[in-house]
Scaffold this active site. Structure first.
Site, PDB file in Angstrom:
ATOM      1  N   LYS A   1       0.865  -1.183   0.000  1.00 56.88           N
ATOM      2  CA  LYS A   1       0.000   0.000   0.000  1.00 56.88           C
ATOM      3  C   LYS A   1       0.899   1.229   0.000  1.00 56.88           C
ATOM      4  O   LYS A   1       2.030   1.167   0.505  1.00 56.88           O
ATOM      5  CB  LYS A   1      -0.886   0.025   1.254  1.00 56.88           C
TER       6      LYS A   1
ATOM      7  N   GLY B   1     -22.407   3.545  -4.842  1.00 58.20           N
ATOM      8  CA  GLY B   1     -21.225   3.887  -5.637  1.00 58.20           C
ATOM      9  C   GLY B   1     -20.841   2.735  -6.536  1.00 58.20           C
ATOM     10  O   GLY B   1     -21.678   1.897  -6.896  1.00 58.20           O
ATOM     11  N   ASN B   2     -19.564   2.674  -6.869  1.00 59.28           N
ATOM     12  CA  ASN B   2     -19.085   1.654  -7.812  1.00 59.28           C
ATOM     13  C   ASN B   2     -19.430   0.239  -7.371  1.00 59.28           C
ATOM     14  O   ASN B   2     -19.964  -0.552  -8.146  1.00 59.28           O
ATOM     15  CB  ASN B   2     -17.565   1.819  -7.994  1.00 59.28           C
TER      16      ASN B   2
HETATM   17  P1  NAD Z   1     -17.833   5.097  -3.981  1.00 62.69           P
HETATM   18  O1  NAD Z   1     -17.153   6.324  -3.522  1.00 62.69           O
HETATM   19  O2  NAD Z   1     -18.023   4.852  -5.437  1.00 62.69           O
HETATM   20  O3  NAD Z   1     -19.303   5.014  -3.310  1.00 62.69           O
HETATM   21  C1  NAD Z   1     -19.499   5.127  -1.944  1.00 62.69           C
HETATM   22  C2  NAD Z   1     -21.013   5.181  -1.685  1.00 62.69           C
HETATM   23  O4  NAD Z   1     -21.229   5.168  -0.276  1.00 62.69           O
HETATM   24  C3  NAD Z   1     -21.712   6.422  -2.222  1.00 62.69           C
HETATM   25  O5  NAD Z   1     -22.970   6.089  -2.736  1.00 62.69           O
HETATM   26  C4  NAD Z   1     -21.882   7.289  -0.953  1.00 62.69           C
HETATM   27  O6  NAD Z   1     -23.007   8.179  -1.047  1.00 62.69           O
HETATM   28  C5  NAD Z   1     -22.130   6.200   0.065  1.00 62.69           C
HETATM   29  N1  NAD Z   1     -21.899   6.623   1.439  1.00 62.69           N
HETATM   30  C6  NAD Z   1     -20.847   7.293   1.968  1.00 62.69           C
HETATM   31  N2  NAD Z   1     -21.034   7.495   3.276  1.00 62.69           N
HETATM   32  C7  NAD Z   1     -22.225   6.935   3.593  1.00 62.69           C
HETATM   33  C8  NAD Z   1     -22.980   6.809   4.775  1.00 62.69           C
HETATM   34  N3  NAD Z   1     -22.535   7.296   5.933  1.00 62.69           N
HETATM   35  N4  NAD Z   1     -24.180   6.164   4.710  1.00 62.69           N
HETATM   36  C9  NAD Z   1     -24.660   5.669   3.560  1.00 62.69           C
HETATM   37  N5  NAD Z   1     -23.975   5.761   2.396  1.00 62.69           N
HETATM   38  C10 NAD Z   1     -22.781   6.385   2.421  1.00 62.69           C
HETATM   39  O7  NAD Z   1     -17.050   3.901  -3.293  1.00 62.69           O
HETATM   40  P2  NAD Z   1     -16.916   2.397  -3.778  1.00 62.69           P
HETATM   41  O8  NAD Z   1     -15.778   2.294  -4.731  1.00 62.69           O
HETATM   42  O9  NAD Z   1     -18.252   1.886  -4.150  1.00 62.69           O
HETATM   43  O10 NAD Z   1     -16.418   1.706  -2.420  1.00 62.69           O
HETATM   44  C11 NAD Z   1     -17.309   1.409  -1.376  1.00 62.69           C
HETATM   45  C12 NAD Z   1     -16.585   0.582  -0.331  1.00 62.69           C
HETATM   46  O11 NAD Z   1     -16.047  -0.590  -0.931  1.00 62.69           O
HETATM   47  C13 NAD Z   1     -15.388   1.244   0.360  1.00 62.69           C
HETATM   48  O12 NAD Z   1     -15.317   0.747   1.676  1.00 62.69           O
HETATM   49  C14 NAD Z   1     -14.200   0.737  -0.442  1.00 62.69           C
HETATM   50  O13 NAD Z   1     -12.998   0.760   0.323  1.00 62.69           O
HETATM   51  C15 NAD Z   1     -14.645  -0.687  -0.690  1.00 62.69           C
HETATM   52  N6  NAD Z   1     -13.991  -1.329  -1.835  1.00 62.69           N
HETATM   53  C16 NAD Z   1     -14.091  -0.815  -3.078  1.00 62.69           C
HETATM   54  C17 NAD Z   1     -13.471  -1.459  -4.138  1.00 62.69           C
HETATM   55  C18 NAD Z   1     -13.612  -0.951  -5.550  1.00 62.69           C
HETATM   56  O14 NAD Z   1     -13.076  -1.616  -6.461  1.00 62.69           O
HETATM   57  N7  NAD Z   1     -14.321   0.126  -5.797  1.00 62.69           N
HETATM   58  C19 NAD Z   1     -12.721  -2.627  -3.919  1.00 62.69           C
HETATM   59  C20 NAD Z   1     -12.643  -3.153  -2.629  1.00 62.69           C
HETATM   60  C21 NAD Z   1     -13.285  -2.491  -1.585  1.00 62.69           C
END
Ligand code: NAD
Length: 428
Positions: A107, A221-222
């Protein structure tokens, strides 16, 4: 990251110590795996647009590379600390090991806030970061990727700087690049789809038809959007999503009992995954409080937003109908809530297994780059499905055989694989 008293690396070490004890690991292996194998701390001087020079602190941590080159993202964050980076590198080692991809854990980070930096200043940070560690990263050593507040453009600047220093083309040095510039098809879908591959397998083991189930998702989100997409393709009914409202600075839950329409919600969501609540109301959604996503009478809960969301307070709100909590987010469940899930016999698919689709696809990106030959999307997703399904069953079988909680079984598999690699190499 904002809470200075919280040391995530201590937490990662505690988790490791518990499992090391259960596995009866020898002292030497424990000592080796409790700490990163390598840590780089450095300064990155940047000529700011106003003519001044600002020096940023950067890090790269390689926790363990006994199973292959280190892998893990680089985050840009004003509250970044070496303890966060060390913890995340450690968790990457376990995540790569649990899905059995031949990579170790790494990391990186820079203490900075991209919101207050111009494109040129950000480019200098990216290039400066690579100049400090160029000899210590590479397709065969350590392969960085995007993370919090870093994106495909940052990765391209970093790759370009690495190639300038090394004098050649090395697209496999970094992942998360745009498709057409070394990126892999399917990366956007990978994490969300991966979560649902594991849910599908869990339901099979329970003898439940996925098309007869309902689910509630935290986050839009994603991860969540693609998890919902595949879940609906399998016939499941998603009845609730919750997300953060930037304007009101709080979260809301959006409920439609006969099933949400993903496409229509995506049209009224911003790029940060925030849904416009006035428009959602017009479309017939019930708008409830942020925590209502967890109260839904559904079969499956998918926390896919941020950490600490299933905690001592919110775990009490989980309905008796819930059978599975599949952790799309990293660290959504606190240890106190974990105890309750265990007691209530709610099936947990732990984060570092459920959301490992992302790193698995990054590994595929690196493989394709090293071959300089790119697979069609279907092939990427088929391979992803195969890796996730196999990983799920390895964990499930151990949990079943030894009557373990899924999170403990996943840790035991991951840590014993890494310990074994260190032993086979003759390190311990
Ligand atoms: P993102 O930024 O695309 O989306 C995050 C979502 O969470 C948004 O819809 C936001 O409005 C919502 N959110 C934030 N705070 C909130 C709250 N207090 N209550 C309700 N909703 C809330 O992020 P992502 O890429 O979808 O990642 C989400 C999680 O998955 C994170 O913990 C990230 O570390 C983990 N993750 C992501 C990936 C990836 O490939 N994108 C891989 C492994 C883990």
């Amino acid at each position: 990251m904002a809470d200075k008293s919280f040391n995530p690396f201590k937490m990662a070490q505690q988790q490791f110590d518990e499992i090391a004890e259960k596995l009866n690991l020898d002292e030497g292996t424990r000592e080796l795996l409790r700490e990163p194998i390598r840590e780089y701390h450095f300064s990155i001087p940047v000529k700011m647009d106003d003519g001044s020079v600002k020096v940023f602190r950067g890090f790269r941590v390689q926790h363990n590379d006994s199973r292959g080159p280190s892998k893990g993202g680089i985050r840009f964050h004003p509250q970044e600390t070496i303890y966060t980076v060390k913890a995340l590198a450690t968790w990457m080692t376990w995540k790569c090991a649990v899905v059995d991809i031949p990579l170790g854990g790494g990391k990186g980070g820079v203490i900075c806030d991209p919101h207050n930096l111009s494109a040129s200043e950000q480019e200098q940070i990216c290039r400066g970061w690579v100049r400090q560690v160029a000899r210590n990263i590479g397709p065969l050593q350590d392969v960085p990727a995007p993370d919090v507040m870093t994106n495909a453009q940052h990765m391209l600047w970093m790759m370009d700087e690495y190639e300038k220093i090394m004098g050649g083309r090395f697209p496999g040095v970094i992942t998360g690049k745009p498709v057409g510039m070394g990126g892999s098809l399917g990366r956007t879908e990978a994490t969300g789809y991966g979560v649902i591959y594991t849910v599908r397998e869990a339901l099979k083991e329970m003898g439940i038809d996925i098309a007869e189930t309902t689910a509630s998702f935290q986050g839009f989100g994603n991860v969540s959007q693609y998890a919902i997409q595949l879940y609906q393709q399998y016939g499941g009914k998603a009845v609730c999503v919750s997300c953060w409202d930037q304007e009101d600075q709080k979260s809301y839950s959006f409920v439609k009992k006969d099933g949400i329409d993903l496409d229509e919600l995506m049209k009224i969501a911003d790029k940060f995954g925030g849904i416009n609540k006035d428009k959602a109301k017009e479309l017939g959604y019930e708008i409830l409080a942020g925590e209502d996503w967890i109260k839904q009478e559904v079969d499956i809960l998918v926390p896919s937003a941020i950490e600490n969301q299933v905690n001592a307070d919110t775990v009490k709100l989980i309905s008796n109908k819930v059978k599975i909590v599949a952790e799309g987010a990293n660290g959504p469940t606190t240890p106190e809530a974990d105890k309750v899930l265990k007691e209530r016999n709610i099936f947990n698919i732990p984060d570092f297994l459920a959301n490992a689709g992302g790193v698995t696809c990054s590994y595929f990106e690196q493989v394709q780059c090293n071959m300089n030959y790119f697979w069609p999307k279907e092939e990427v997703l088929d391979r992803l499905d195969a890796v996730m399904t196999k990983a799920f069953h390895a964990v499930y079988d151990l949990a079943n055989k030894k009557k373990l909680y899924m999170r403990d079984a996943a840790y035991m598999i991951a840590i014993s694989r890494v310990a074994e690699a260190c032993k086979l190499r003759g390190w311990v």
